[in-house]
Write a protein that holds these residues in place. Structure first.
Motif, PDB file in Angstrom:
ATOM      1  N   LEU A 324       8.103   5.245 -33.300  1.00  0.00           N
ATOM      2  CA  LEU A 324       7.206   6.404 -33.196  1.00  0.00           C
ATOM      3  C   LEU A 324       6.073   6.319 -34.203  1.00  0.00           C
ATOM      4  N   ASN A 325       6.353   5.833 -35.420  1.00  0.00           N
ATOM      5  CA  ASN A 325       5.293   5.678 -36.432  1.00  0.00           C
ATOM      6  C   ASN A 325       4.246   4.652 -35.980  1.00  0.00           C
ATOM      7  N   GLU A 326       4.729   3.559 -35.389  1.00  0.00           N
ATOM      8  CA  GLU A 326       3.770   2.548 -34.883  1.00  0.00           C
ATOM      9  C   GLU A 326       2.919   3.129 -33.745  1.00  0.00           C
ATOM     10  N   LEU A 327       3.579   3.920 -32.902  1.00  0.00           N
ATOM     11  CA  LEU A 327       2.814   4.550 -31.802  1.00  0.00           C
ATOM     12  C   LEU A 327       1.759   5.499 -32.343  1.00  0.00           C
ATOM     13  N   LEU A 328       2.066   6.270 -33.373  1.00  0.00           N
ATOM     14  CA  LEU A 328       1.076   7.162 -33.987  1.00  0.00           C
ATOM     15  C   LEU A 328      -0.047   6.370 -34.660  1.00  0.00           C
ATOM     16  N   ALA A 329       0.311   5.255 -35.292  1.00  0.00           N
ATOM     17  CA  ALA A 329      -0.720   4.437 -35.957  1.00  0.00           C
ATOM     18  C   ALA A 329      -1.696   3.864 -34.943  1.00  0.00           C
ATOM     19  N   GLN A 330      -1.170   3.463 -33.790  1.00  0.00           N
ATOM     20  CA  GLN A 330      -2.061   2.933 -32.750  1.00  0.00           C
ATOM     21  C   GLN A 330      -2.952   4.024 -32.149  1.00  0.00           C
ATOM     22  N   GLY A 331      -2.520   5.273 -32.152  1.00  0.00           N
ATOM     23  CA  GLY A 331      -3.302   6.364 -31.555  1.00  0.00           C
ATOM     24  C   GLY A 331      -4.385   6.901 -32.457  1.00  0.00           C
ATOM     25  N   ARG A 332      -4.361   6.489 -33.734  1.00  0.00           N
ATOM     26  CA  ARG A 332      -5.418   6.982 -34.626  1.00  0.00           C
ATOM     27  C   ARG A 332      -6.756   6.321 -34.286  1.00  0.00           C
ATOM     28  N   GLN A 333      -7.875   7.086 -34.371  1.00  0.00           N
ATOM     29  CA  GLN A 333      -9.233   6.589 -34.080  1.00  0.00           C
ATOM     30  C   GLN A 333     -10.123   6.801 -35.290  1.00  0.00           C
ATOM     31  N   VAL A 334     -11.052   5.879 -35.491  1.00  0.00           N
ATOM     32  CA  VAL A 334     -12.051   6.016 -36.554  1.00  0.00           C
ATOM     33  C   VAL A 334     -13.227   6.806 -35.988  1.00  0.00           C
ATOM     34  N   PRO A 335     -13.578   7.974 -36.523  1.00  0.00           N
ATOM     35  CA  PRO A 335     -14.656   8.792 -35.955  1.00  0.00           C
ATOM     36  C   PRO A 335     -16.006   8.092 -36.053  1.00  0.00           C
ATOM     37  N   THR A 336     -16.837   8.292 -34.998  1.00  0.00           N
ATOM     38  CA  THR A 336     -18.192   7.724 -34.981  1.00  0.00           C
ATOM     39  C   THR A 336     -19.087   8.492 -35.947  1.00  0.00           C
ATOM     40  N   PRO A 337     -19.822   7.805 -36.827  1.00  0.00           N
ATOM     41  CA  PRO A 337     -20.676   8.525 -37.785  1.00  0.00           C
ATOM     42  C   PRO A 337     -21.841   9.198 -37.062  1.00  0.00           C
ATOM     43  N   PRO A 338     -22.228  10.419 -37.474  1.00  0.00           N
ATOM     44  CA  PRO A 338     -23.361  11.097 -36.835  1.00  0.00           C
ATOM     45  C   PRO A 338     -24.690  10.504 -37.292  1.00  0.00           C
ATOM     46  N   SER A 339     -25.741  10.755 -36.494  1.00  0.00           N
ATOM     47  CA  SER A 339     -27.108  10.324 -36.822  1.00  0.00           C
ATOM     48  C   SER A 339     -28.078  11.354 -36.274  1.00  0.00           C
ATOM     49  N   GLU A 340     -29.270  11.358 -36.824  1.00  0.00           N
ATOM     50  CA  GLU A 340     -30.294  12.307 -36.377  1.00  0.00           C
ATOM     51  C   GLU A 340     -31.119  11.669 -35.258  1.00  0.00           C
ATOM     52  N   PHE A 341     -31.309  12.377 -34.173  1.00  0.00           N
ATOM     53  CA  PHE A 341     -32.059  11.867 -33.026  1.00  0.00           C
ATOM     54  C   PHE A 341     -32.641  13.042 -32.247  1.00  0.00           C
ATOM     55  N   GLN A 342     -33.619  12.709 -31.349  1.00  0.00           N
ATOM     56  CA  GLN A 342     -34.230  13.691 -30.461  1.00  0.00           C
ATOM     57  C   GLN A 342     -33.385  13.780 -29.188  1.00  0.00           C
ATOM     58  N   LEU A 343     -33.073  14.995 -28.775  1.00  0.00           N
ATOM     59  CA  LEU A 343     -32.181  15.168 -27.628  1.00  0.00           C
ATOM     60  C   LEU A 343     -32.891  14.918 -26.298  1.00  0.00           C
ATOM     61  N   ALA A 344     -34.169  15.308 -26.193  1.00  0.00           N
ATOM     62  CA  ALA A 344     -34.872  15.193 -24.904  1.00  0.00           C
ATOM     63  C   ALA A 344     -34.941  13.753 -24.406  1.00  0.00           C
ATOM     64  N   PRO A 345     -35.334  12.747 -25.245  1.00  0.00           N
ATOM     65  CA  PRO A 345     -35.334  11.369 -24.733  1.00  0.00           C
ATOM     66  C   PRO A 345     -33.956  10.896 -24.311  1.00  0.00           C
ATOM     67  N   LEU A 346     -32.901  11.304 -25.045  1.00  0.00           N
ATOM     68  CA  LEU A 346     -31.550  10.888 -24.678  1.00  0.00           C
ATOM     69  C   LEU A 346     -31.195  11.417 -23.289  1.00  0.00           C
ATOM     70  N   VAL A 347     -31.492  12.705 -23.027  1.00  0.00           N
ATOM     71  CA  VAL A 347     -31.158  13.294 -21.728  1.00  0.00           C
ATOM     72  C   VAL A 347     -32.006  12.663 -20.626  1.00  0.00           C
ATOM     73  N   ARG A 348     -33.265  12.384 -20.945  1.00  0.00           N
ATOM     74  CA  ARG A 348     -34.146  11.771 -19.948  1.00  0.00           C
ATOM     75  C   ARG A 348     -33.619  10.406 -19.518  1.00  0.00           C
ATOM     76  N   GLU A 349     -33.225   9.566 -20.484  1.00  0.00           N
ATOM     77  CA  GLU A 349     -32.683   8.245 -20.148  1.00  0.00           C
ATOM     78  C   GLU A 349     -31.344   8.383 -19.405  1.00  0.00           C
TER      79      GLU A 349
END
Length: 485
Positions: A324-349
């Motif tokens: 069970l400990n190994e299963l929990l270790a495999q389920g852990r994820q490293v969070p993606t670091p945030p960044s500053e960006f413009q939302l309109a170009p992202l939605v457009r693409e």
């Protein structure tokens, strides 16, 4: 031939020069006719001016003579010799000039002068005097000059009208010839060229025959043939490029759909893993209790056989805990670091790529300010929005519809709303909420909204579902959009 000049260019220069010289000759002819008419009229005006002036002087001399006669009759005394000499001098001057019209005028003027000479110092006679005779002679001269002037004016008028008619007919003929030449050799071919240029709008790139064309317009039509040839080649190149681009788009769309299916499978497996991790987390606590109970029971039992069995149970419990400990270790994820960006170009693409995955009857648009900036994990937000758009498109189930994204920031919170005019959410999902593998569609996985909800919760946001009238669904995603202080 000029150095470097093409032979056909030299052949075309000759008719162009000849027509230019012909046009110049026509212009010079018109200018010559107009100049000649002006010169003739000026000459006639000078002549008439001289005749009129001469007649006025004769009239003035006659008036002086009449006034002298009236003075003599009124006073009853002979006129002064000085006054008669003054009038006689005017008469002599008139007789010496050549501005008269009547050939008898000089002789009549000399007779008047002789009569004035005889009248000098004489007393007035009761009937005809020398002065009366001179006055009658002046009137005859004036009448004769007036008749002659009228005759001359009538002749000038006839000549002027004839010259004007001739000049008008000549100019009309020149203009008619110029118009016929311009219409047949210039305007008609240019009209045909205009029609051919209009045919280019219908993508008609056929060349035209140049035999029998005017040599002056031959370069224009040759240039047209070269142009339509180049346009045809460009159109063929554009068609081939469009076909290759369409093939690339289809290939990219297939790859994107395959990736989407792989992602759906990965999301399903991730949800299974998340479920397994949660079960493992929940199972560890009772296993730890069971393990402790077994250890306590082992210390209380004195029977070696029972103790051995409890030792085996304890070892198996330790192995289950380790798994069970190994299963929990495999389920852990490293969070993606945030960044500053413009939302309109992202939605457009995102919408541009999604367009190839959706039926053409589904319309996509967005309402996002161009300057809207946020501080979030960009790739995760893109995936969350893609899940919401695809979920809305699947709700339309191939029917025509409209999907719209809107976003705004208020008090540091980003609010994103995805609308569609499909049938809306079912009562079950609105009542029970979002659950992994919970879906109202036979072909759905129930993981899209669950993953978006997990993404929102990881960032401290939330996901809300609602229906709007008369039909359709609205998904509201609220996230903290600013940098942490």
């Amino acid at each position: 031939m000029r150095l470097g000049a093409a032979p056909h260019q030299t052949l075309l220069d000759r008719p162009a020069r000849l027509r230019g010289m012909a046009l110049l000759a026509l212009l010079l002819s018109v200018l010559f006719i107009l100049g000649w008419m002006i010169w003739r009229n000026l000459e006639r005006l000078d002549t008439i001016h001289a005749y009129v002036g001469y007649s006025h002087r004769i009239q003035n001399a006659g008036l002086d003579l009449q006034q002298a006669l009236m003075d003599q009759i009124a006073s009853g005394r002979p006129l002064k010799a000085e006054r008669l000499r003054e009038i006689a001098k005017k008469i002599r001057d008139l007789a010496g000039e050549e501005a008269h019209l009547s050939p008898d005028t000089p002789e009549h003027l000399r007779q008047v002068n002789d009569a004035l000479s005889r009248a000098g110092g004489l007393a007035p006679l009761p009937e005809e005097t020398e002065l009366f005779q001179a006055l009658r002679a002046m009137n005859q001269i004036l009448n004769s000059e007036t008749d002659q002037r009228e005759t001359v004016l009538e002749g000038i008028n006839r000549n002027t009208l004839g010259e004007l008619e001739l000049a008008t007919a000549t100019l009309a003929g020149i203009l008619l010839l110029a118009w016929v030449f311009l219409r047949r050799r210039i305007l008609a071919p240019l009209h045909d060229l205009r029609r051919l240029l209009l045919n280019l709008a219908d993508e008609d790139y056929s060349p035209i025959e140049t035999e029998g064309l005017d040599p002056l317009l031959l370069p224009v039509f040759n240039s047209y043939n070269v142009m339509v040839k180049n346009l045809g080649e460009l159109e063929e190149t554009k068609r081939r490029y469009a076909e290759s681009l369409e093939a690339e788009v289809r290939s990219a769309t297939r790859a994107l759909l395959e990736q989407q299916r792989s992602l759906a499978r990965a999301e399903k497996l991730a949800a299974v893993g998340e479920l397994a991790a949660s079960l493992a987390h929940e199972l560890r606590n009772p296993l730890a209790g069971i393990q402790m109970s077994c250890a306590n029971l082992r210390s209380e039992i004195g029977d070696p056989d029972q103790a051995e069995r409890l030792d085996l149970i304890g070892e198996e419990l330790k192995r289950m805990t380790r798994l069970l400990n190994e299963l929990l270790a495999q389920g852990r994820q490293v969070p993606t670091p945030p960044s500053e960006f413009q939302l309109a170009p992202l939605v457009r693409e995102l919408l541009a790529l999604t367009r190839y995955q959706l039926p053409p009857q589904i319309a996509l648009d967005y309402d996002i300010p161009d300057d809207l900036a946020c501080f979030l994990p960009e790739s995760n937000l893109r995936q969350a929005l893609l899940n919401l758009v695809l979920n809305a498109a699947q709700a339309l189930d191939g029917a025509s519809g409209h999907i719209r994204l809107s976003a705004r920031i208020e008090d540091g919170t980003l609010s994103i709303e995805v609308y569609d005019d499909g049938p809306g959410f079912g009562d079950q999902i609105l009542t029970l909420g979002i659950r992994p593998f919970g879906t109202g569609r036979a072909s759905g996985t129930g993981l899209g909204l669950a993953m978006v909800q997990r993404f929102a919760r990881e960032l401290g946001g939330q996901l809300r579902l609602a229906n709007h009238l008369p039909h359709g669904a609205c998904v509201s995603l609220t996230l903290p959009a600013g940098k942490p202080s």
